[in-house]
Write a protein that holds these residues in place. Structure first.
Motif, PDB file in Angstrom:
ATOM      1  N   ALA A  38      -8.997 -16.022  52.885  1.00  0.00           N
ATOM      2  CA  ALA A  38      -8.606 -15.669  52.107  1.00  0.00           C
ATOM      3  C   ALA A  38      -9.324 -14.593  51.163  1.00  0.00           C
ATOM      4  O   ALA A  38      -9.231 -13.284  51.212  1.00  0.00           O
ATOM      5  CB  ALA A  38      -8.249 -16.346  50.546  1.00  0.00           C
ATOM      6  N   GLY A  39     -11.098 -15.338  51.254  1.00  0.00           N
ATOM      7  CA  GLY A  39     -11.676 -14.283  50.847  1.00  0.00           C
ATOM      8  C   GLY A  39     -12.264 -13.124  51.696  1.00  0.00           C
ATOM      9  O   GLY A  39     -12.544 -11.995  51.607  1.00  0.00           O
ATOM     10  N   ALA A  89     -18.467 -21.783  54.513  1.00  0.00           N
ATOM     11  CA  ALA A  89     -18.812 -21.978  55.391  1.00  0.00           C
ATOM     12  C   ALA A  89     -19.915 -22.657  55.423  1.00  0.00           C
ATOM     13  O   ALA A  89     -19.892 -22.821  56.867  1.00  0.00           O
ATOM     14  CB  ALA A  89     -19.392 -20.430  55.956  1.00  0.00           C
ATOM     15  N   GLY A  90     -21.142 -22.849  54.219  1.00  0.00           N
ATOM     16  CA  GLY A  90     -22.325 -23.305  54.910  1.00  0.00           C
ATOM     17  C   GLY A  90     -21.146 -25.142  54.989  1.00  0.00           C
ATOM     18  O   GLY A  90     -22.128 -26.006  55.734  1.00  0.00           O
ATOM     19  N   ARG A  91     -20.942 -25.463  54.102  1.00  0.00           N
ATOM     20  CA  ARG A  91     -19.754 -27.222  53.910  1.00  0.00           C
ATOM     21  C   ARG A  91     -19.266 -26.962  55.531  1.00  0.00           C
ATOM     22  O   ARG A  91     -19.113 -28.209  55.645  1.00  0.00           O
ATOM     23  CB  ARG A  91     -19.092 -26.436  52.509  1.00  0.00           C
ATOM     24  N   SER A 116     -13.920 -34.552  56.618  1.00  0.00           N
ATOM     25  CA  SER A 116     -12.098 -34.986  55.751  1.00  0.00           C
ATOM     26  C   SER A 116     -11.253 -33.684  56.278  1.00  0.00           C
ATOM     27  O   SER A 116     -11.920 -32.129  56.063  1.00  0.00           O
ATOM     28  CB  SER A 116     -12.328 -34.646  54.144  1.00  0.00           C
ATOM     29  N   SER A 117     -10.737 -33.431  57.292  1.00  0.00           N
ATOM     30  CA  SER A 117      -9.652 -32.494  57.065  1.00  0.00           C
ATOM     31  C   SER A 117      -9.303 -31.622  56.428  1.00  0.00           C
ATOM     32  O   SER A 117      -9.150 -30.291  56.051  1.00  0.00           O
ATOM     33  CB  SER A 117      -8.771 -33.394  58.163  1.00  0.00           C
ATOM     34  N   SER A 118      -8.396 -32.487  54.748  1.00  0.00           N
ATOM     35  CA  SER A 118      -8.020 -31.458  54.056  1.00  0.00           C
ATOM     36  C   SER A 118      -9.110 -30.959  53.476  1.00  0.00           C
ATOM     37  O   SER A 118      -8.748 -29.464  53.790  1.00  0.00           O
ATOM     38  CB  SER A 118      -7.475 -32.665  53.324  1.00  0.00           C
ATOM     39  N   VAL A 119     -10.650 -31.081  53.480  1.00  0.00           N
ATOM     40  CA  VAL A 119     -11.483 -30.652  52.907  1.00  0.00           C
ATOM     41  C   VAL A 119     -12.207 -29.300  54.127  1.00  0.00           C
ATOM     42  O   VAL A 119     -12.193 -28.178  53.383  1.00  0.00           O
ATOM     43  CB  VAL A 119     -12.994 -32.042  52.709  1.00  0.00           C
ATOM     44  N   MET A 120     -11.715 -29.459  54.766  1.00  0.00           N
ATOM     45  CA  MET A 120     -12.686 -28.771  56.322  1.00  0.00           C
ATOM     46  C   MET A 120     -11.267 -27.579  55.804  1.00  0.00           C
ATOM     47  O   MET A 120     -11.542 -26.371  55.837  1.00  0.00           O
ATOM     48  CB  MET A 120     -12.205 -29.537  57.194  1.00  0.00           C
ATOM     49  N   GLN A 121      -9.274 -28.080  55.772  1.00  0.00           N
ATOM     50  CA  GLN A 121      -8.673 -26.989  55.820  1.00  0.00           C
ATOM     51  C   GLN A 121      -9.551 -26.323  54.500  1.00  0.00           C
ATOM     52  O   GLN A 121      -8.835 -24.855  54.902  1.00  0.00           O
ATOM     53  CB  GLN A 121      -7.598 -27.543  55.998  1.00  0.00           C
ATOM     54  N   ARG A 122      -9.353 -26.804  53.721  1.00  0.00           N
ATOM     55  CA  ARG A 122      -9.593 -25.274  52.076  1.00  0.00           C
ATOM     56  C   ARG A 122     -10.922 -24.497  51.884  1.00  0.00           C
ATOM     57  O   ARG A 122     -10.697 -23.480  51.355  1.00  0.00           O
ATOM     58  CB  ARG A 122      -9.730 -27.183  51.005  1.00  0.00           C
ATOM     59  N   GLN A 123     -11.743 -25.355  53.053  1.00  0.00           N
ATOM     60  CA  GLN A 123     -13.043 -24.639  53.735  1.00  0.00           C
ATOM     61  C   GLN A 123     -12.518 -23.256  53.966  1.00  0.00           C
ATOM     62  O   GLN A 123     -12.966 -21.943  53.769  1.00  0.00           O
ATOM     63  CB  GLN A 123     -14.516 -25.070  53.956  1.00  0.00           C
ATOM     64  N   ALA A 124     -11.896 -23.671  55.079  1.00  0.00           N
ATOM     65  CA  ALA A 124     -11.344 -22.928  56.337  1.00  0.00           C
ATOM     66  C   ALA A 124     -10.453 -21.189  55.257  1.00  0.00           C
ATOM     67  O   ALA A 124     -10.444 -19.883  55.626  1.00  0.00           O
ATOM     68  CB  ALA A 124     -10.750 -23.237  57.353  1.00  0.00           C
TER      69      ALA A 124
END
Length: 200
Positions: free
Chosen positions: A132-133, A104-106, A119-127
């Motif tokens: 999932a968590g 969430a912080g990232r 980076s859309s891929s990084v943002m999608q990974r964080q979301a």
């Protein structure tokens, strides 16, 4: 002891909630800092991150998981079950909750970057990690302590509080009724009220 903290950090809040729950609040002096610019923090912690704890003997501890376990040790226990399944479950929930907070912080930081620096891929990974968590915490919500009796529950409460603070408009509660009920209950504890997030 001195605790260097920022009121926006979920990890600093986790340490502060832990201190409250262990009745150690009167032994800790809170030092509000800006982690991006505070020279004293940098001199104590090479990572210049909060939370950072200066012990009574002058030794410095950082990373919330370590600080929380140290506080539990000096309080003669309470938040960490003895080795066995209860302990592994509490530590696993701490890991899940801390992962949600980190993602969430990232994501919050990335959303505020200029569009061409994201980076859309990084943002999608964080979301995806956050969602999932949260789903995993919802699955386990019935076993989370309403008294914040272990470090897994403390960590989960702080992660959910951080989501409310950073994204009040996002409906993390949708489809997670048990987790929402649990959080509403533990949010009334004095440790949670006294440590609420706010802008500096």
């Amino acid at each position: 002891m001195k605790l260097f903290y920022a009121p926006t950090s979920p990890f600093a809040r986790k340490v502060r909630v832990t201190a409250h729950e262990l009745q150690l609040g009167d032994r800790i002096k809170l030092v509000l800092v800006n982690p991006w610019s505070d020279a004293e923090l940098r001199s104590l912690n090479p990572l210049a991150k909060v939370p950072t704890l200066v012990r009574d003997d002058g030794q410095v501890l950082f990373e919330s998981a370590l600080i929380c376990e140290y506080l539990d040790h000096i309080a003669a226990g309470g938040l960490y079950p003895a080795p066995g399944e209860a302990r592994w479950s509490a530590l696993l929930r701490q890991g899940i909750a801390d992962g949600i907070s980190a993602a969430a912080g990232r994501l919050f930081a990335d959303e505020r970057r200029p569009a061409d620096e994201r980076s859309s891929s990084v943002m999608q990974r964080q979301a995806a990690a956050i969602e999932a968590g949260l789903d995993r915490l919802e699955r386990d919500a019935g076993t989370l302590s309403r008294e914040l009796a272990d470090i897994g529950a403390v960590s989960a409460a702080c992660a959910l509080g951080y989501l409310d603070f950073r994204w009040p408009e996002r409906a993390w509660r949708d489809g997670r009724l048990e987790l929402a009920r649990w959080f509403d209950a533990v949010g009334q504890r004095q440790s949670m009220i006294a440590t609420q997030h706010h802008l500096p």
